[in-house]
Design an enzyme around this catalytic site. Sequence first.
Site, PDB file in Angstrom:
ATOM      1  N   PRO A  24     -71.825  -0.609 -28.109  1.00 59.48           N
ATOM      2  CA  PRO A  24     -70.711   0.289 -28.452  1.00 59.48           C
ATOM      3  C   PRO A  24     -70.021  -0.207 -29.711  1.00 59.48           C
ATOM      4  O   PRO A  24     -69.379  -1.261 -29.700  1.00 59.48           O
ATOM      5  CB  PRO A  24     -69.797   0.191 -27.220  1.00 59.48           C
ATOM      6  N   THR A  26     -67.489   0.215 -32.948  1.00 62.90           N
ATOM      7  CA  THR A  26     -66.391   0.884 -33.637  1.00 62.90           C
ATOM      8  C   THR A  26     -66.891   1.387 -34.983  1.00 62.90           C
ATOM      9  O   THR A  26     -67.477   0.636 -35.756  1.00 62.90           O
ATOM     10  CB  THR A  26     -65.224  -0.093 -33.852  1.00 62.90           C
ATOM     11  N   GLN A 101     -68.128   4.670 -23.571  1.00 69.47           N
ATOM     12  CA  GLN A 101     -67.347   3.480 -23.246  1.00 69.47           C
ATOM     13  C   GLN A 101     -65.872   3.874 -23.162  1.00 69.47           C
ATOM     14  O   GLN A 101     -65.307   4.414 -24.106  1.00 69.47           O
ATOM     15  CB  GLN A 101     -67.534   2.373 -24.282  1.00 69.47           C
ATOM     16  N   HIS A 162     -64.400  -0.770 -20.533  1.00 70.45           N
ATOM     17  CA  HIS A 162     -64.262  -1.830 -21.531  1.00 70.45           C
ATOM     18  C   HIS A 162     -63.266  -2.871 -21.013  1.00 70.45           C
ATOM     19  O   HIS A 162     -62.055  -2.724 -21.159  1.00 70.45           O
ATOM     20  CB  HIS A 162     -63.782  -1.239 -22.856  1.00 70.45           C
ATOM     21  N   ALA A 164     -63.407  -6.075 -22.096  1.00 69.02           N
ATOM     22  CA  ALA A 164     -63.664  -7.194 -23.003  1.00 69.02           C
ATOM     23  C   ALA A 164     -62.751  -7.131 -24.224  1.00 69.02           C
ATOM     24  O   ALA A 164     -61.937  -6.220 -24.381  1.00 69.02           O
ATOM     25  CB  ALA A 164     -65.132  -7.187 -23.438  1.00 69.02           C
ATOM     26  N   TYR A 167     -58.714  -6.025 -24.969  1.00 68.52           N
ATOM     27  CA  TYR A 167     -58.076  -4.737 -24.711  1.00 68.52           C
ATOM     28  C   TYR A 167     -57.475  -4.742 -23.305  1.00 68.52           C
ATOM     29  O   TYR A 167     -57.515  -5.755 -22.595  1.00 68.52           O
ATOM     30  CB  TYR A 167     -59.065  -3.595 -24.934  1.00 68.52           C
TER      31      TYR A 167
END
Length: 358
Positions: A24, A26, A101, A162, A164, A167
């Site tokens: 995933p 950004t 995600q 998510h 990890a 966040y």
Amino acid sequence: MTQLSDPIQFAHGVAWRNRLALAPLTNKQSNPDGSLSDMEIDWLLARARHGFGMVMTAAAYVAQAGKAWDGQLGVSDDAQLPGLERLASGLRLAGAASLVQLQHGGSKGSTAISGEPLVAPYEDTETGARALTVDEIHGLVDDFASAAARAERAGFDGVQLHGAHGYLLCQFLDGRNVRDDGYGGSLEGKARVIRDTIDAVRAATSPQFHVGLRLSTERFGLTTDEMVQLSADLMREGQLDHLDLSLWDVTKLPEGAHASAAPLVTHFVDLPRGDTRLGIAGKVVDGPSARAALATGADFVDIGRAAIADQFIAERILADGDYAGPTFPVTRQSLRDNTVGEPFVEYFATGWPQLVAD
């Protein structure tokens, strides 16, 4: 021995055609309202058409308050469904499994972008985030469940939560979370929101919907011992279809470990898994590193930056296990030639200038 080309079955949902997953990533290509742009759809479909067994979206915010950056994908509103439907349909036609995600930025969000105040499990004087109330935590869990249901309505095969990279779900696991209301303190308390969210997503989606979780294994206020224990517990409990570990480097040692210590990944790959599949991510950039990552005992491997620079990398690795991967630094034009839209080109070039030549 398991091969990268082998399909992988899960307790819920479709099988993946091979063991290569698009990380995933950004990319800042979404529209200002969080809907998918044509260039973001094109970027993801190109990776599906060229061999990845599973293609996952970038982190998609589940509530407006969780939006963390410009150009972030959203799955918080039905107005975002048309683009999500287009993407899910295209990924299915390309033969790849599809996941969204799901993410909330928490104290790493942006008030300037979201228009909402920052929230976290605990008051964070550095960012100005205030602590969530218990009722707000329940609302957060509902936001994740609603977003998962929306992803299923759009046609996706599943979601990844998510947990990890610091966040919001990860912030609950931080040692600074000393809440005494059942959502902090002990490892069980800190992880309660994750279990609540998994349960809520399961209740809001169909029996064949795939549910995974991404975890960091150190840093971000986490301890590796606790993350090993949490990983073992979650896999034993059997509610997850996959657990995806963000290691930064699949060959690295634990932070602060002696040079003779075992690699970080070895603390996780020998844990009993039941029906949960284990994925690993971190500097998998070519055929040899992908084969070595799978040989650790993981069930699948994620490819990140190399897939940005080379849209053909999955099919090339599957055809040649010694494929050397793209050579960095790459040029901006080569990124464009690999179906990377201009906002993503700019983000990659400015965020990792050592990887882009001009």
